[in-house]
Design a protein around this motif. Structure first.
Motif, PDB file in Angstrom:
ATOM      1  N   ASP A  40       0.831  -1.210   0.000  1.00 43.23           N
ATOM      2  CA  ASP A  40       0.000   0.000   0.000  1.00 43.23           C
ATOM      3  C   ASP A  40       0.865   1.259   0.000  1.00 43.23           C
ATOM      4  N   LEU A  41       1.914   1.259   0.799  1.00 47.83           N
ATOM      5  CA  LEU A  41       2.810   2.412   0.842  1.00 47.83           C
ATOM      6  C   LEU A  41       3.503   2.609  -0.502  1.00 47.83           C
ATOM      7  N   ARG A  42       3.964   1.538  -1.092  1.00 46.00           N
ATOM      8  CA  ARG A  42       4.639   1.629  -2.383  1.00 46.00           C
ATOM      9  C   ARG A  42       3.692   2.186  -3.449  1.00 46.00           C
ATOM     10  N   ALA A  43       2.452   1.713  -3.448  1.00 49.24           N
ATOM     11  CA  ALA A  43       1.480   2.204  -4.436  1.00 49.24           C
ATOM     12  C   ALA A  43       1.170   3.683  -4.204  1.00 49.24           C
ATOM     13  N   ALA A  44       1.056   4.082  -2.951  1.00 46.57           N
ATOM     14  CA  ALA A  44       0.737   5.479  -2.646  1.00 46.57           C
ATOM     15  C   ALA A  44       1.875   6.417  -3.033  1.00 46.57           C
ATOM     16  N   TYR A  48       1.622  10.904  -7.823  1.00 42.01           N
ATOM     17  CA  TYR A  48       2.221  12.221  -7.630  1.00 42.01           C
ATOM     18  C   TYR A  48       1.193  13.337  -7.479  1.00 42.01           C
ATOM     19  N   ASP A  49      -0.066  12.998  -7.453  1.00 37.66           N
ATOM     20  CA  ASP A  49      -1.112  14.005  -7.307  1.00 37.66           C
ATOM     21  C   ASP A  49      -1.413  14.197  -5.817  1.00 37.66           C
ATOM     22  N   ALA A  50      -1.173  15.391  -5.292  1.00 37.74           N
ATOM     23  CA  ALA A  50      -1.359  15.683  -3.873  1.00 37.74           C
ATOM     24  C   ALA A  50      -2.833  15.628  -3.458  1.00 37.74           C
ATOM     25  N   GLU A  51      -3.736  15.791  -4.408  1.00 42.00           N
ATOM     26  CA  GLU A  51      -5.152  15.711  -4.084  1.00 42.00           C
ATOM     27  C   GLU A  51      -5.592  14.256  -3.921  1.00 42.00           C
ATOM     28  N   ASP A  55      -0.004  14.091   2.163  1.00 43.33           N
ATOM     29  CA  ASP A  55       1.202  13.829   2.945  1.00 43.33           C
ATOM     30  C   ASP A  55       0.852  13.049   4.218  1.00 43.33           C
ATOM     31  N   GLN A  56      -0.304  13.339   4.764  1.00 42.67           N
ATOM     32  CA  GLN A  56      -0.734  12.634   5.980  1.00 42.67           C
ATOM     33  C   GLN A  56      -0.945  11.144   5.711  1.00 42.67           C
ATOM     34  N   GLN A  57      -1.515  10.822   4.559  1.00 42.95           N
ATOM     35  CA  GLN A  57      -1.701   9.418   4.201  1.00 42.95           C
ATOM     36  C   GLN A  57      -0.359   8.708   4.061  1.00 42.95           C
ATOM     37  N   ILE A  58       0.587   9.371   3.433  1.00 46.07           N
ATOM     38  CA  ILE A  58       1.928   8.793   3.285  1.00 46.07           C
ATOM     39  C   ILE A  58       2.556   8.595   4.658  1.00 46.07           C
TER      40      ILE A  58
END
Length: 117
Positions: A40-44, A48-51, A55-58
């Motif tokens: 999941d982290l790798r996919a996120a 590159y779209d911040a919308e 950053d909080q999700q990452i």
């Protein structure tokens, strides 16, 4: 964490059972928790779209991976203690150049006449 002196005092059978249990638990954790979180982290991080991915999700996904990593390291440490203890006890019996003492192993009595009949 379990003390190595406590492990040494356990019977070999109990150490083998506990090592098997820890190995299964580690395998389940890796397949059901650690690898999915890492995926999941790798996919996120590839979006590159911040919308779409904030950053909080990452940050949240990174922290989840780090927590899973800590749990993995703890489980592996416990398993390693049990495996090292088993190896220390079994190595002298398994990897020796001396033949086994015939007194320790009773010879079965075989009647040659029974074999020929």
């Amino acid at each position: 964490m379990v003390d190595s002196a406590e492990i040494e005092n356990l019977p070999l059978g109990d150490r083998l059972k506990k090592a098997d249990h820890l190995a299964r638990e580690l395998s389940e954790h890796l397949t059901q928790a650690y690898l999915p979180k890492l995926t999941d982290l790798r996919a996120a991080t590839k979006i590159y779209d911040a919308e779409e991915v904030s950053d909080q999700q990452i940050l949240d996904q990174t922290l989840a991976v780090l927590q899973a990593e800590e749990f993995t390291a703890d489980l592996y440490g416990k398993l390693r203690l049990y495996l090292d203890s088993i190896k220390a006890e079994m190595s002298p019996m398994l990897f020796t150049d001396e033949p086994p003492d015939p007194v320790d192993r009773p010879m079965a009595e075989v009647d040659v006449d029974d074999l020929l009949d």
